[in-house]
Design a protein around this motif. Structure first.
Motif, PDB file in Angstrom:
ATOM      1  N   LEU A   1      15.367 -18.194  13.567  1.00  0.00           N
ATOM      2  CA  LEU A   1      16.362 -18.597  12.567  1.00  0.00           C
ATOM      3  C   LEU A   1      17.000 -19.936  12.937  1.00  0.00           C
ATOM      4  O   LEU A   1      17.296 -20.750  12.056  1.00  0.00           O
ATOM      5  CB  LEU A   1      17.420 -17.505  12.401  1.00  0.00           C
ATOM      6  N   ALA A   2      17.187 -20.180  14.230  1.00  0.00           N
ATOM      7  CA  ALA A   2      17.745 -21.473  14.661  1.00  0.00           C
ATOM      8  C   ALA A   2      16.763 -22.606  14.354  1.00  0.00           C
ATOM      9  O   ALA A   2      17.170 -23.680  13.895  1.00  0.00           O
ATOM     10  CB  ALA A   2      18.074 -21.437  16.154  1.00  0.00           C
ATOM     11  N   VAL A   3      15.473 -22.356  14.575  1.00  0.00           N
ATOM     12  CA  VAL A   3      14.457 -23.364  14.252  1.00  0.00           C
ATOM     13  C   VAL A   3      14.448 -23.624  12.748  1.00  0.00           C
ATOM     14  O   VAL A   3      14.392 -24.777  12.306  1.00  0.00           O
ATOM     15  CB  VAL A   3      13.063 -22.912  14.751  1.00  0.00           C
ATOM     16  N   LEU A   4      14.499 -22.561  11.966  1.00  0.00           N
ATOM     17  CA  LEU A   4      14.538 -22.701  10.509  1.00  0.00           C
ATOM     18  C   LEU A   4      15.724 -23.557  10.082  1.00  0.00           C
ATOM     19  O   LEU A   4      15.571 -24.499   9.301  1.00  0.00           O
ATOM     20  CB  LEU A   4      14.609 -21.326   9.838  1.00  0.00           C
ATOM     21  N   ARG A   5      16.898 -23.228  10.592  1.00  0.00           N
ATOM     22  CA  ARG A   5      18.091 -23.999  10.221  1.00  0.00           C
ATOM     23  C   ARG A   5      17.946 -25.467  10.605  1.00  0.00           C
ATOM     24  O   ARG A   5      18.282 -26.360   9.839  1.00  0.00           O
ATOM     25  CB  ARG A   5      19.350 -23.396  10.851  1.00  0.00           C
ATOM     26  N   SER A   6      17.426 -25.710  11.780  1.00  0.00           N
ATOM     27  CA  SER A   6      17.259 -27.084  12.243  1.00  0.00           C
ATOM     28  C   SER A   6      16.297 -27.866  11.348  1.00  0.00           C
ATOM     29  O   SER A   6      16.605 -28.974  10.916  1.00  0.00           O
ATOM     30  CB  SER A   6      16.757 -27.079  13.687  1.00  0.00           C
ATOM     31  N   LEU A   7      15.142 -27.265  11.066  1.00  0.00           N
ATOM     32  CA  LEU A   7      14.152 -27.945  10.238  1.00  0.00           C
ATOM     33  C   LEU A   7      14.640 -28.086   8.799  1.00  0.00           C
ATOM     34  O   LEU A   7      14.487 -29.148   8.194  1.00  0.00           O
ATOM     35  CB  LEU A   7      12.831 -27.191  10.274  1.00  0.00           C
ATOM     36  N   ALA A   8      15.212 -27.026   8.267  1.00  0.00           N
ATOM     37  CA  ALA A   8      15.693 -27.077   6.885  1.00  0.00           C
ATOM     38  C   ALA A   8      16.817 -28.100   6.746  1.00  0.00           C
ATOM     39  O   ALA A   8      16.864 -28.841   5.763  1.00  0.00           O
ATOM     40  CB  ALA A   8      16.165 -25.693   6.437  1.00  0.00           C
ATOM     41  N   HIS A   9      17.696 -28.160   7.738  1.00  0.00           N
ATOM     42  CA  HIS A   9      18.774 -29.150   7.669  1.00  0.00           C
ATOM     43  C   HIS A   9      18.226 -30.566   7.726  1.00  0.00           C
ATOM     44  O   HIS A   9      18.723 -31.451   7.027  1.00  0.00           O
ATOM     45  CB  HIS A   9      19.795 -28.929   8.777  1.00  0.00           C
ATOM     46  N   GLY A  10      17.188 -30.775   8.536  1.00  0.00           N
ATOM     47  CA  GLY A  10      16.577 -32.105   8.595  1.00  0.00           C
ATOM     48  C   GLY A  10      16.013 -32.513   7.246  1.00  0.00           C
ATOM     49  O   GLY A  10      16.234 -33.637   6.778  1.00  0.00           O
ATOM     50  N   GLU A  11      15.286 -31.594   6.611  1.00  0.00           N
ATOM     51  CA  GLU A  11      14.719 -31.895   5.294  1.00  0.00           C
ATOM     52  C   GLU A  11      15.822 -32.020   4.248  1.00  0.00           C
ATOM     53  O   GLU A  11      15.756 -32.876   3.365  1.00  0.00           O
ATOM     54  CB  GLU A  11      13.705 -30.822   4.898  1.00  0.00           C
ATOM     55  N   ALA A  12      16.859 -31.179   4.350  1.00  0.00           N
ATOM     56  CA  ALA A  12      17.970 -31.251   3.399  1.00  0.00           C
ATOM     57  C   ALA A  12      18.718 -32.575   3.527  1.00  0.00           C
ATOM     58  O   ALA A  12      19.150 -33.151   2.521  1.00  0.00           O
ATOM     59  CB  ALA A  12      18.925 -30.075   3.601  1.00  0.00           C
ATOM     60  N   GLU A  13      18.857 -33.075   4.734  1.00  0.00           N
ATOM     61  CA  GLU A  13      19.517 -34.368   4.927  1.00  0.00           C
ATOM     62  C   GLU A  13      18.720 -35.485   4.266  1.00  0.00           C
ATOM     63  O   GLU A  13      19.285 -36.380   3.631  1.00  0.00           O
ATOM     64  CB  GLU A  13      19.719 -34.653   6.417  1.00  0.00           C
ATOM     65  N   VAL A  14      17.396 -35.431   4.418  1.00  0.00           N
ATOM     66  CA  VAL A  14      16.549 -36.436   3.771  1.00  0.00           C
ATOM     67  C   VAL A  14      16.691 -36.328   2.254  1.00  0.00           C
ATOM     68  O   VAL A  14      16.859 -37.349   1.567  1.00  0.00           O
ATOM     69  CB  VAL A  14      15.068 -36.268   4.197  1.00  0.00           C
ATOM     70  N   LEU A  15      16.654 -35.101   1.726  1.00  0.00           N
ATOM     71  CA  LEU A  15      16.797 -34.908   0.281  1.00  0.00           C
ATOM     72  C   LEU A  15      18.163 -35.410  -0.200  1.00  0.00           C
ATOM     73  O   LEU A  15      18.251 -36.084  -1.232  1.00  0.00           O
ATOM     74  CB  LEU A  15      16.592 -33.446  -0.102  1.00  0.00           C
ATOM     75  N   ALA A  16      19.210 -35.099   0.534  1.00  0.00           N
ATOM     76  CA  ALA A  16      20.553 -35.551   0.142  1.00  0.00           C
ATOM     77  C   ALA A  16      20.626 -37.075   0.104  1.00  0.00           C
ATOM     78  O   ALA A  16      21.227 -37.655  -0.813  1.00  0.00           O
ATOM     79  CB  ALA A  16      21.597 -34.991   1.098  1.00  0.00           C
ATOM     80  N   THR A  17      19.995 -37.725   1.072  1.00  0.00           N
ATOM     81  CA  THR A  17      19.972 -39.192   1.094  1.00  0.00           C
ATOM     82  C   THR A  17      19.233 -39.731  -0.127  1.00  0.00           C
ATOM     83  O   THR A  17      19.693 -40.681  -0.773  1.00  0.00           O
ATOM     84  CB  THR A  17      19.312 -39.697   2.391  1.00  0.00           C
ATOM     85  N   LEU A  18      18.090 -39.129  -0.437  1.00  0.00           N
ATOM     86  CA  LEU A  18      17.329 -39.562  -1.614  1.00  0.00           C
ATOM     87  C   LEU A  18      18.124 -39.319  -2.897  1.00  0.00           C
ATOM     88  O   LEU A  18      18.167 -40.176  -3.787  1.00  0.00           O
ATOM     89  CB  LEU A  18      15.987 -38.821  -1.688  1.00  0.00           C
ATOM     90  N   MET A  19      18.765 -38.147  -2.980  1.00  0.00           N
ATOM     91  CA  MET A  19      19.504 -37.811  -4.202  1.00  0.00           C
ATOM     92  C   MET A  19      20.723 -38.697  -4.398  1.00  0.00           C
ATOM     93  O   MET A  19      21.160 -38.903  -5.536  1.00  0.00           O
ATOM     94  CB  MET A  19      19.897 -36.332  -4.191  1.00  0.00           C
ATOM     95  N   ALA A  20      21.256 -39.245  -3.316  1.00  0.00           N
ATOM     96  CA  ALA A  20      22.401 -40.155  -3.429  1.00  0.00           C
ATOM     97  C   ALA A  20      22.025 -41.415  -4.199  1.00  0.00           C
ATOM     98  O   ALA A  20      22.906 -42.111  -4.725  1.00  0.00           O
ATOM     99  CB  ALA A  20      22.925 -40.514  -2.036  1.00  0.00           C
ATOM    100  N   GLU A  21      20.733 -41.694  -4.280  1.00  0.00           N
ATOM    101  CA  GLU A  21      20.254 -42.857  -5.025  1.00  0.00           C
ATOM    102  C   GLU A  21      20.113 -42.568  -6.526  1.00  0.00           C
ATOM    103  O   GLU A  21      19.894 -43.489  -7.315  1.00  0.00           O
ATOM    104  CB  GLU A  21      18.901 -43.319  -4.476  1.00  0.00           C
ATOM    105  N   LEU A  22      20.221 -41.298  -6.898  1.00  0.00           N
ATOM    106  CA  LEU A  22      20.084 -40.911  -8.308  1.00  0.00           C
ATOM    107  C   LEU A  22      21.424 -41.004  -9.027  1.00  0.00           C
ATOM    108  O   LEU A  22      22.479 -40.849  -8.398  1.00  0.00           O
ATOM    109  CB  LEU A  22      19.608 -39.452  -8.416  1.00  0.00           C
ATOM    110  N   PRO A  23      21.385 -41.186 -10.339  1.00  0.00           N
ATOM    111  CA  PRO A  23      22.626 -41.031 -11.106  1.00  0.00           C
ATOM    112  C   PRO A  23      23.154 -39.605 -10.908  1.00  0.00           C
ATOM    113  O   PRO A  23      22.371 -38.663 -10.729  1.00  0.00           O
ATOM    114  CB  PRO A  23      22.190 -41.260 -12.556  1.00  0.00           C
TER     115      PRO A  23
END
Length: 149
Positions: A96-118
């Motif tokens: 579960l710790a690995v899942l959280r770590s990996l998911a958070h990494g991907e979520a951070e990338v997605l959040a950065t990309l989404m910040a570029e959207l209206p």
């Protein structure tokens, strides 16, 4: 929705997931292993057959994926309380710790990309999450619906 429109969505989802996987983590966990860990986190312990249905993949593939996760210490097998002959797969705290770590990494990338959207487009992406979950759990034409837990 036409097949061409659906194809466009499929390609866009594949491209986005590839980008998130490439930039979100170091590849220590195979994408199918990540899906299994996420399913165990969401639904709790599951039998191999249920994992195979939810991924979706063949039962031998699910067995191989679980074996890899087990050798890494990310999952354990436990007796199925409803059938003493069967076992279920459960995520370990390490898994579960690995899942959280990996998911958070991907979520951070997605959040950065989404910040570029209206803002309205970003809200649409967020609102699509539960709909995509529902689509992922719809049964194939030859199987029963997956239980929503």
């Amino acid at each position: 929705m036409s097949a061409d429109e659906a194809l466009h969505v499929v390609i866009a989802m594949h491209r986005l997931m590839r980008r998130l996987r490439r930039t979100g983590h170091n590849g220590t966990v195979h994408p199918t292993q990540l899906i299994v860990l996420a399913l165990l986190n969401q639904y709790g312990p599951l039998r191999i057959g249920e994992i195979a249905r939810r991924v979706p993949c063949s039962q031998p593939t699910a067995t191989t994926v679980v074996a890899g996760l087990r050798s890494a210490g990310f999952v354990d097998r436990e007796a199925d309380p409803t059938d003493g002959r069967a076992t279920r797969v459960a995520a370990t705290p390490t898994g579960l710790a690995v899942l959280r770590s990996l998911a958070h990494g991907e979520a951070e990338v997605l959040a950065t990309l989404m910040a570029e959207l209206p803002e309205d487009d970003a809200r649409l992406v967020i609102a699509a999450g539960p709909v995509l979950d529902t689509l992922a759990d719809l049964p194939a034409h030859d199987e029963a619906p997956l239980p929503r837990t």
